[in-house]
Design an enzyme around this catalytic site. Structure first.
Site, PDB file in Angstrom:
ATOM      1  N   ARG A  96     -39.433 -36.401 -11.659  1.00 48.27           N
ATOM      2  CA  ARG A  96     -39.206 -37.677 -12.332  1.00 48.27           C
ATOM      3  C   ARG A  96     -38.021 -38.374 -11.660  1.00 48.27           C
ATOM      4  O   ARG A  96     -37.339 -37.801 -10.821  1.00 48.27           O
ATOM      5  CB  ARG A  96     -39.001 -37.523 -13.847  1.00 48.27           C
ATOM      6  CG  ARG A  96     -38.336 -36.304 -14.376  1.00 48.27           C
ATOM      7  CD  ARG A  96     -36.885 -36.147 -14.044  1.00 48.27           C
ATOM      8  NE  ARG A  96     -36.083 -37.309 -14.389  1.00 48.27           N
ATOM      9  CZ  ARG A  96     -34.929 -37.617 -13.839  1.00 48.27           C
ATOM     10  NH1 ARG A  96     -34.428 -36.847 -12.884  1.00 48.27           N
ATOM     11  NH2 ARG A  96     -34.254 -38.676 -14.209  1.00 48.27           N
ATOM     12  N   GLY A  97     -37.832 -39.637 -12.043  1.00 42.98           N
ATOM     13  CA  GLY A  97     -36.876 -40.485 -11.353  1.00 42.98           C
ATOM     14  C   GLY A  97     -37.627 -41.346 -10.362  1.00 42.98           C
ATOM     15  O   GLY A  97     -38.443 -40.852  -9.572  1.00 42.98           O
ATOM     16  N   ALA A  98     -37.375 -42.654 -10.395  1.00 42.29           N
ATOM     17  CA  ALA A  98     -38.200 -43.585  -9.620  1.00 42.29           C
ATOM     18  C   ALA A  98     -38.283 -43.238  -8.135  1.00 42.29           C
ATOM     19  O   ALA A  98     -39.388 -43.144  -7.577  1.00 42.29           O
ATOM     20  CB  ALA A  98     -37.696 -45.015  -9.830  1.00 42.29           C
ATOM     21  N   ASP A 112     -35.449 -48.087 -12.759  1.00 36.78           N
ATOM     22  CA  ASP A 112     -36.838 -47.812 -12.393  1.00 36.78           C
ATOM     23  C   ASP A 112     -37.538 -49.045 -11.846  1.00 36.78           C
ATOM     24  O   ASP A 112     -38.481 -48.931 -11.081  1.00 36.78           O
ATOM     25  CB  ASP A 112     -37.593 -47.260 -13.598  1.00 36.78           C
ATOM     26  CG  ASP A 112     -37.274 -45.798 -13.833  1.00 36.78           C
ATOM     27  OD1 ASP A 112     -38.131 -44.957 -13.522  1.00 36.78           O
ATOM     28  OD2 ASP A 112     -36.164 -45.498 -14.293  1.00 36.78           O
ATOM     29  N   GLN A 164     -32.429 -36.121 -20.501  1.00 37.56           N
ATOM     30  CA  GLN A 164     -32.191 -36.009 -19.061  1.00 37.56           C
ATOM     31  C   GLN A 164     -30.708 -35.967 -18.714  1.00 37.56           C
ATOM     32  O   GLN A 164     -30.316 -35.366 -17.715  1.00 37.56           O
ATOM     33  CB  GLN A 164     -32.865 -37.164 -18.314  1.00 37.56           C
ATOM     34  CG  GLN A 164     -34.374 -37.149 -18.362  1.00 37.56           C
ATOM     35  CD  GLN A 164     -34.920 -38.077 -19.422  1.00 37.56           C
ATOM     36  OE1 GLN A 164     -34.334 -38.205 -20.496  1.00 37.56           O
ATOM     37  NE2 GLN A 164     -36.034 -38.734 -19.137  1.00 37.56           N
ATOM     38  N   ARG A 169     -47.382 -43.285 -13.944  1.00 38.40           N
ATOM     39  CA  ARG A 169     -46.161 -43.831 -14.552  1.00 38.40           C
ATOM     40  C   ARG A 169     -46.111 -45.321 -14.224  1.00 38.40           C
ATOM     41  O   ARG A 169     -45.876 -45.686 -13.071  1.00 38.40           O
ATOM     42  CB  ARG A 169     -44.892 -43.143 -14.005  1.00 38.40           C
ATOM     43  CG  ARG A 169     -44.796 -41.641 -14.142  1.00 38.40           C
ATOM     44  CD  ARG A 169     -44.562 -41.159 -15.560  1.00 38.40           C
ATOM     45  NE  ARG A 169     -43.409 -41.733 -16.233  1.00 38.40           N
ATOM     46  CZ  ARG A 169     -42.153 -41.288 -16.140  1.00 38.40           C
ATOM     47  NH1 ARG A 169     -41.878 -40.254 -15.359  1.00 38.40           N
ATOM     48  NH2 ARG A 169     -41.186 -41.857 -16.836  1.00 38.40           N
ATOM     49  N   ASN A 217     -34.497 -49.515 -17.117  1.00 36.36           N
ATOM     50  CA  ASN A 217     -33.990 -48.155 -16.930  1.00 36.36           C
ATOM     51  C   ASN A 217     -34.282 -47.374 -18.206  1.00 36.36           C
ATOM     52  O   ASN A 217     -34.834 -47.910 -19.167  1.00 36.36           O
ATOM     53  CB  ASN A 217     -32.494 -48.171 -16.590  1.00 36.36           C
ATOM     54  CG  ASN A 217     -32.005 -46.811 -16.104  1.00 36.36           C
ATOM     55  OD1 ASN A 217     -32.611 -46.201 -15.222  1.00 36.36           O
ATOM     56  ND2 ASN A 217     -30.912 -46.325 -16.668  1.00 36.36           N
ATOM     57  N   LYS A 218     -33.903 -46.126 -18.225  1.00 38.57           N
ATOM     58  CA  LYS A 218     -34.222 -45.253 -19.350  1.00 38.57           C
ATOM     59  C   LYS A 218     -33.807 -45.871 -20.677  1.00 38.57           C
ATOM     60  O   LYS A 218     -32.775 -46.525 -20.783  1.00 38.57           O
ATOM     61  CB  LYS A 218     -33.523 -43.906 -19.155  1.00 38.57           C
ATOM     62  CG  LYS A 218     -33.878 -42.851 -20.170  1.00 38.57           C
ATOM     63  CD  LYS A 218     -35.391 -42.626 -20.257  1.00 38.57           C
ATOM     64  CE  LYS A 218     -35.997 -42.248 -18.921  1.00 38.57           C
ATOM     65  NZ  LYS A 218     -37.478 -42.203 -18.951  1.00 38.57           N
TER      66      LYS A 218
END
Length: 348
Positions: free
Chosen positions: A53-55, A238, A197, A93, A248-249
């Site tokens: 995970r993570g763009a 992201d 996270q 995603r 973002n998150k």
């Protein structure tokens, strides 16, 4: 856990010639394990379930997913098969634009030079380029941080570190650069509900490198910033729209509002591949909705009574007006400067 089994430099995506090896981020920090990915469908599942995970990291993973797809392709019509693989990977995603950027780049190469070797080289170039990009982001970010105090206290949200990229990290790239320059006092890491996270991954990375870190419940950010314990906020992204609005998150926007209220600079750190110049504002960014189970329970232990409903968007959008600067590999831009700089970079 101990770090004896962990590489000195964290690499969440690695290619070994015909298969891809991922750090399983769903079981950190208690267990460190890697998973070998042999097919494009396995890669799509790994992205969707957040094993990776993570763009930037899912962009790199998707690039190698395309290489795996080429290996699976029937003789005679590999491009048609690769286009189907691309569609499957794109559906995993929806918010992180790096995923689409990497897939499109791989398709362009495949159509121009249809060979396994060429696709493998391109995916490797994406991986190696991301590491270099993150190091550049770290150095530019270091220069953008407040001049005083000499040793800074930085707050971050979610995980925008080595685990979220090919290595080094974006927001944590800035943290690492500050630490190496002896300008870092401490990192405050929001736990980042519901998948934690910050508590699980950011804290794990920083402890691994002996960088001082304090984990906060998300609800503590206003208290800590308001008491003057934070000198700057640095987060990842992201997707960033042309006007600087940043997805973002979930929870990032709230931190930005708090930082603005208390006069604390708020920086976004991300590669140019995260900037989507095709979107004029954050209103056009698709927001991923995730399964309610992520909120209902932690490790099988119920947090809420039966019968309640859940709303679980994975991301929120921080308005550009709350962003002090956007740190990319070529420098630091005010949100209003981003579109013009991006057009120049594209040669338009």
């Amino acid at each position: 856990m101990t770090f004896s089994a962990v590489q000195s430099e964290i690499r969440p995506v690695q290619w070994n010639g015909h298969t891809c090896v991922l750090i399983d981020q769903t079981v950190l920090p208690g267990i460190y394990r890697t998973i070998e990915i042999r097919t494009s469908d396995q890669m799509a599942t790994a992205i969707r379930t957040m094993i990776v995970r993570g763009a930037p990291a899912i962009g790199v993973a998707a690039a190698f997913g395309m290489v795996l797809g080429w290996q699976e392709a029937p003789q005679g019509d590999p491009i048609t098969h690769l286009e189907r693989v691309a569609a499957t990977l794109r559906a995993t995603r929806p918010t992180a634009v790096n995923l689409f950027w990497a897939i499109d780049r791989m398709l362009t190469v495949a159509r121009r030079d249809p060979s396994f070797a060429r696709l493998e080289r391109e995916a490797t170039a994406i991986l190696e380029g991301d590491i270099a990009t993150c190091r550049a982001i770290g150095e530019h970010g270091l220069l953008a941080l407040p001049a005083a105090p000499e040793r800074l206290r930085l707050l971050t949200h979610c995980n925008a570190g080595a685990l979220a990229t090919a290595g080094y990290g974006t927001a944590l790239g800035v943290v690492r650069s500050a630490h190496r320059a002896d300008r870092l006092e401490r990192v405050y890491a929001d736990e980042t509900r519901p998948r934690l996270q910050g508590a699980r991954l950011t804290a794990w990375e920083l402890v691994h490198e002996r960088i001082p870190v304090t984990v906060l419940a998300d609800t503590m950010a206003a208290h800590v910033i308001g008491r003057g314990l934070v000198d700057a906020v640095v987060v990842g992204a992201d997707r960033i729209a042309a006007n600087g609005d940043t997805a973002n998150k979930i929870g990032t926007c709230g931190v930005a509002i708090i930082a603005r209220h208390y006069g604390v600079p708020f920086f976004v750190a991300a590669p140019w591949s995260t900037v989507d110049l095709n979107l004029s504002s954050g209103e056009q960014i698709p927001i991923e909705q995730r399964d309610s189970e992520e909120m209902r329970a932690i490790e099988g232990v119920a947090l809420c009574p039966q019968g309640v409903e859940f709303y679980n968007p994975a991301f929120d959008v921080t308005p550009a007006s709350l962003v002090t600067g956007i740190i990319v590999e070529s420098g630091v831009y005010a949100p209003g400067e981003l579109a013009a700089a991006g057009q120049v970079r594209l040669g338009r």
